[in-house]
Design a protein around this motif. Structure first.
Motif, PDB file in Angstrom:
ATOM      1  N   TYR A  54      53.040 -16.687  27.841  1.00 13.10           N
ATOM      2  CA  TYR A  54      53.272 -15.495  26.999  1.00 13.10           C
ATOM      3  C   TYR A  54      54.138 -15.810  25.788  1.00 13.10           C
ATOM      4  CZ  TYR A  54      51.073 -13.281  30.937  1.00 13.10           C
ATOM      5  OH  TYR A  54      50.178 -12.969  31.928  1.00 13.10           O
ATOM      6  N   GLY A  55      54.210 -17.099  25.421  1.00 10.62           N
ATOM      7  CA  GLY A  55      54.894 -17.481  24.194  1.00 10.62           C
ATOM      8  C   GLY A  55      54.112 -16.989  22.996  1.00 10.62           C
ATOM      9  N   ILE A  56      54.843 -16.573  21.942  1.00 14.32           N
ATOM     10  CA  ILE A  56      54.180 -16.088  20.726  1.00 14.32           C
ATOM     11  C   ILE A  56      54.628 -16.834  19.468  1.00 14.32           C
ATOM     12  CG2 ILE A  56      53.660 -13.790  21.609  1.00 14.32           C
ATOM     13  CD1 ILE A  56      56.119 -12.745  20.041  1.00 14.32           C
ATOM     14  N   GLY A  57      55.788 -17.499  19.527  1.00 14.66           N
ATOM     15  CA  GLY A  57      56.258 -18.172  18.326  1.00 14.66           C
ATOM     16  C   GLY A  57      57.367 -19.145  18.613  1.00 14.66           C
ATOM     17  N   CYS A  58      57.610 -19.988  17.603  1.00 11.10           N
ATOM     18  CA  CYS A  58      58.703 -20.951  17.704  1.00 11.10           C
ATOM     19  C   CYS A  58      59.240 -21.231  16.307  1.00 11.10           C
ATOM     20  CB  CYS A  58      58.204 -22.240  18.353  1.00 11.10           C
ATOM     21  SG  CYS A  58      59.546 -23.387  18.741  1.00 11.10           S
ATOM     22  N   LYS A  59      60.539 -21.044  16.146  1.00 10.16           N
ATOM     23  CA  LYS A  59      61.223 -21.304  14.879  1.00 10.16           C
ATOM     24  C   LYS A  59      60.573 -20.558  13.710  1.00 10.16           C
ATOM     25  CE  LYS A  59      62.914 -25.681  16.531  1.00 10.16           C
ATOM     26  NZ  LYS A  59      62.788 -27.117  16.531  1.00 10.16           N
ATOM     27  N   GLY A  60      60.182 -19.311  13.956  1.00  8.03           N
ATOM     28  CA  GLY A  60      59.636 -18.478  12.888  1.00  8.03           C
ATOM     29  C   GLY A  60      58.177 -18.698  12.568  1.00  8.03           C
ATOM     30  N   ASN A  61      57.485 -19.474  13.377  1.00 10.87           N
ATOM     31  CA  ASN A  61      56.064 -19.752  13.138  1.00 10.87           C
ATOM     32  C   ASN A  61      55.241 -19.372  14.356  1.00 10.87           C
ATOM     33  OD1 ASN A  61      56.321 -21.123  10.523  1.00 10.87           O
ATOM     34  ND2 ASN A  61      57.403 -22.686  11.695  1.00 10.87           N
ATOM     35  N   LEU A  62      53.941 -19.174  14.119  1.00  8.52           N
ATOM     36  CA  LEU A  62      53.017 -19.018  15.235  1.00  8.52           C
ATOM     37  C   LEU A  62      52.998 -20.320  16.026  1.00  8.52           C
ATOM     38  CD1 LEU A  62      49.991 -17.319  13.419  1.00  8.52           C
ATOM     39  CD2 LEU A  62      51.707 -16.212  14.872  1.00  8.52           C
ATOM     40  N   LEU A  63      52.631 -20.243  17.290  1.00  8.49           N
ATOM     41  CA  LEU A  63      52.571 -21.456  18.108  1.00  8.49           C
ATOM     42  C   LEU A  63      51.465 -22.391  17.644  1.00  8.49           C
ATOM     43  CD1 LEU A  63      53.108 -19.905  21.649  1.00  8.49           C
ATOM     44  CD2 LEU A  63      54.797 -21.014  20.163  1.00  8.49           C
ATOM     45  N   VAL A  64      50.357 -21.807  17.236  1.00  6.21           N
ATOM     46  CA  VAL A  64      49.203 -22.589  16.795  1.00  6.21           C
ATOM     47  C   VAL A  64      48.332 -21.669  15.938  1.00  6.21           C
ATOM     48  CG1 VAL A  64      47.805 -22.037  18.851  1.00  6.21           C
ATOM     49  CG2 VAL A  64      47.353 -24.135  17.593  1.00  6.21           C
ATOM     50  N   ASN A  65      47.638 -22.259  14.981  1.00 10.68           N
ATOM     51  CA  ASN A  65      46.685 -21.495  14.181  1.00 10.68           C
ATOM     52  C   ASN A  65      45.287 -21.726  14.730  1.00 10.68           C
ATOM     53  OD1 ASN A  65      48.429 -20.289  12.286  1.00 10.68           O
ATOM     54  ND2 ASN A  65      48.511 -22.187  11.116  1.00 10.68           N
ATOM     55  N   ILE A  66      44.677 -20.641  15.148  1.00  8.47           N
ATOM     56  CA  ILE A  66      43.292 -20.688  15.606  1.00  8.47           C
ATOM     57  C   ILE A  66      42.498 -19.824  14.631  1.00  8.47           C
ATOM     58  CG2 ILE A  66      41.697 -20.101  17.476  1.00  8.47           C
ATOM     59  CD1 ILE A  66      44.037 -20.545  19.435  1.00  8.47           C
ATOM     60  N   ARG A  67      41.658 -20.465  13.862  1.00  6.54           N
ATOM     61  CA  ARG A  67      40.928 -19.770  12.790  1.00  6.54           C
ATOM     62  C   ARG A  67      40.216 -18.512  13.300  1.00  6.54           C
ATOM     63  NH1 ARG A  67      37.405 -23.550   9.398  1.00  6.54           N
ATOM     64  NH2 ARG A  67      39.477 -24.141   8.708  1.00  6.54           N
ATOM     65  N   GLU A  68      39.593 -18.608  14.462  1.00  4.74           N
ATOM     66  CA  GLU A  68      38.859 -17.460  15.000  1.00  4.74           C
ATOM     67  C   GLU A  68      39.804 -16.301  15.341  1.00  4.74           C
ATOM     68  OE1 GLU A  68      36.581 -21.256  16.138  1.00  4.74           O
ATOM     69  OE2 GLU A  68      38.675 -20.629  16.038  1.00  4.74           O
ATOM     70  N   ASP A  69      40.997 -16.629  15.821  1.00  4.56           N
ATOM     71  CA  ASP A  69      41.980 -15.591  16.126  1.00  4.56           C
ATOM     72  C   ASP A  69      42.506 -14.955  14.847  1.00  4.56           C
ATOM     73  OD1 ASP A  69      43.869 -14.033  17.745  1.00  4.56           O
ATOM     74  OD2 ASP A  69      45.369 -15.357  16.842  1.00  4.56           O
ATOM     75  N   LEU A  70      42.791 -15.768  13.828  1.00  4.11           N
ATOM     76  CA  LEU A  70      43.265 -15.227  12.550  1.00  4.11           C
ATOM     77  C   LEU A  70      42.209 -14.319  11.926  1.00  4.11           C
ATOM     78  CD1 LEU A  70      45.011 -18.426  11.155  1.00  4.11           C
ATOM     79  CD2 LEU A  70      46.100 -16.417  12.180  1.00  4.11           C
ATOM     80  N   LYS A  71      40.930 -14.689  12.073  1.00  2.00           N
ATOM     81  CA  LYS A  71      39.839 -13.833  11.572  1.00  2.00           C
ATOM     82  C   LYS A  71      39.785 -12.529  12.369  1.00  2.00           C
ATOM     83  CE  LYS A  71      34.826 -13.754  10.696  1.00  2.00           C
ATOM     84  NZ  LYS A  71      34.788 -12.320  10.769  1.00  2.00           N
ATOM     85  N   PHE A  72      39.940 -12.626  13.694  1.00  3.51           N
ATOM     86  CA  PHE A  72      39.955 -11.426  14.535  1.00  3.51           C
ATOM     87  C   PHE A  72      41.103 -10.505  14.123  1.00  3.51           C
ATOM     88  CE2 PHE A  72      41.609  -9.205  18.298  1.00  3.51           C
ATOM     89  CZ  PHE A  72      40.505  -8.438  18.621  1.00  3.51           C
ATOM     90  N   PHE A  73      42.274 -11.080  13.903  1.00  3.72           N
ATOM     91  CA  PHE A  73      43.441 -10.303  13.467  1.00  3.72           C
ATOM     92  C   PHE A  73      43.132  -9.589  12.154  1.00  3.72           C
ATOM     93  CE2 PHE A  73      47.204  -9.814  10.877  1.00  3.72           C
ATOM     94  CZ  PHE A  73      48.091  -9.192  11.737  1.00  3.72           C
ATOM     95  N   LYS A  74      42.620 -10.329  11.188  1.00  2.00           N
ATOM     96  CA  LYS A  74      42.321  -9.734   9.885  1.00  2.00           C
ATOM     97  C   LYS A  74      41.257  -8.645  10.009  1.00  2.00           C
ATOM     98  CE  LYS A  74      40.847 -10.815   5.200  1.00  2.00           C
ATOM     99  NZ  LYS A  74      40.404 -11.849   4.257  1.00  2.00           N
ATOM    100  N   ASP A  75      40.165  -8.943  10.694  1.00  2.00           N
ATOM    101  CA  ASP A  75      39.079  -7.967  10.841  1.00  2.00           C
ATOM    102  C   ASP A  75      39.542  -6.701  11.560  1.00  2.00           C
ATOM    103  OD1 ASP A  75      37.427  -9.793   9.582  1.00  2.00           O
ATOM    104  OD2 ASP A  75      36.374 -10.390  11.415  1.00  2.00           O
ATOM    105  N   THR A  76      40.440  -6.858  12.526  1.00  2.00           N
ATOM    106  CA  THR A  76      40.917  -5.723  13.326  1.00  2.00           C
ATOM    107  C   THR A  76      41.908  -4.859  12.553  1.00  2.00           C
ATOM    108  OG1 THR A  76      40.600  -7.028  15.335  1.00  2.00           O
ATOM    109  CG2 THR A  76      41.985  -5.068  15.529  1.00  2.00           C
ATOM    110  N   THR A  77      42.716  -5.485  11.693  1.00  2.00           N
ATOM    111  CA  THR A  77      43.796  -4.745  11.029  1.00  2.00           C
ATOM    112  C   THR A  77      43.501  -4.364   9.580  1.00  2.00           C
ATOM    113  OG1 THR A  77      44.966  -6.774  10.372  1.00  2.00           O
ATOM    114  CG2 THR A  77      45.554  -5.781  12.521  1.00  2.00           C
TER     115      THR A  77
END
Length: 166
Positions: free
Chosen positions: A11-34
């Motif tokens: 259930y980690g979400i971030g480290c030192k002010g950054n996302l844990l990892v960039n997953i292009r499909e997730d970033l697209k899902f985030f953008k499309d959803t919001t």
């Protein structure tokens, strides 16, 4: 109101002010959803955005305890009461809490749904989401089949949870 978040196996979400990892499909899902919706975030999340600029084509709201905090392109609120007064102008289904850790904890009781990208890896994190799978107030209502990120071969899936207390 809804939650949108990507979590690792712990259930980690971030480290030192950054996302844990960039997953292009997730970033697209985030953008499309919001896109075209309202996003509510804490000050630290706002400051972690690229160039600290508002997310395009969204109403950006920052909730912070810092009185007098200013940020161009963002609505700034200093309390839950002030936040809810601002949000009454929008459809609840169009409001997304996007983090960070303390804002998720603060707003989760008021959210109807949580859109959770589950990343099938463990990372070092200093910010975490609550264990939604073992929280009696939340019920998994949709779990998509796991897929592999084309960019970095990370296994993940999209899930939707419903708040049973609302």
């Amino acid at each position: 109101m809804n939650i949108i978040v990507a979590v690792d196996e712990n259930y980690g979400i971030g480290c030192k002010g950054n996302l844990l990892v960039n997953i292009r499909e997730d970033l697209k899902f985030f953008k499309d959803t919001t896109i075209g919706k309202v996003v509510v975030m804490g000050r630290k999340t706002r400051e972690s955005l690229p160039n600290m600029e508002p997310l395009k084509d969204r109403v950006n709201i920052v909730i912070t305890k810092q009185k007098g905090y200013k940020a161009d392109g963002f609505f700034i609120v200093n309390s839950l009461e002030e936040l809810f007064l601002t949000l009454k102008n929008y459809n609840s289904d169009d409001i997304f809490c996007i983090g960070g850790e303390s804002i998720y904890s603060l707003l989760a009781p008021y959210c109807n749904y949580a859109y959770v990208t589950k990343i099938h890896e463990k990372y070092n994190s200093d910010k975490n989401f609550f264990d939604i799978d073992n929280n009696k107030n939340w019920k998994l209502i949709k779990k998509e089949k796991a897929m592999m990120s084309k960019e970095n071969n990370i296994k993940f899936n999209f899930n939707i949870y419903e708040n049973t207390k609302i």
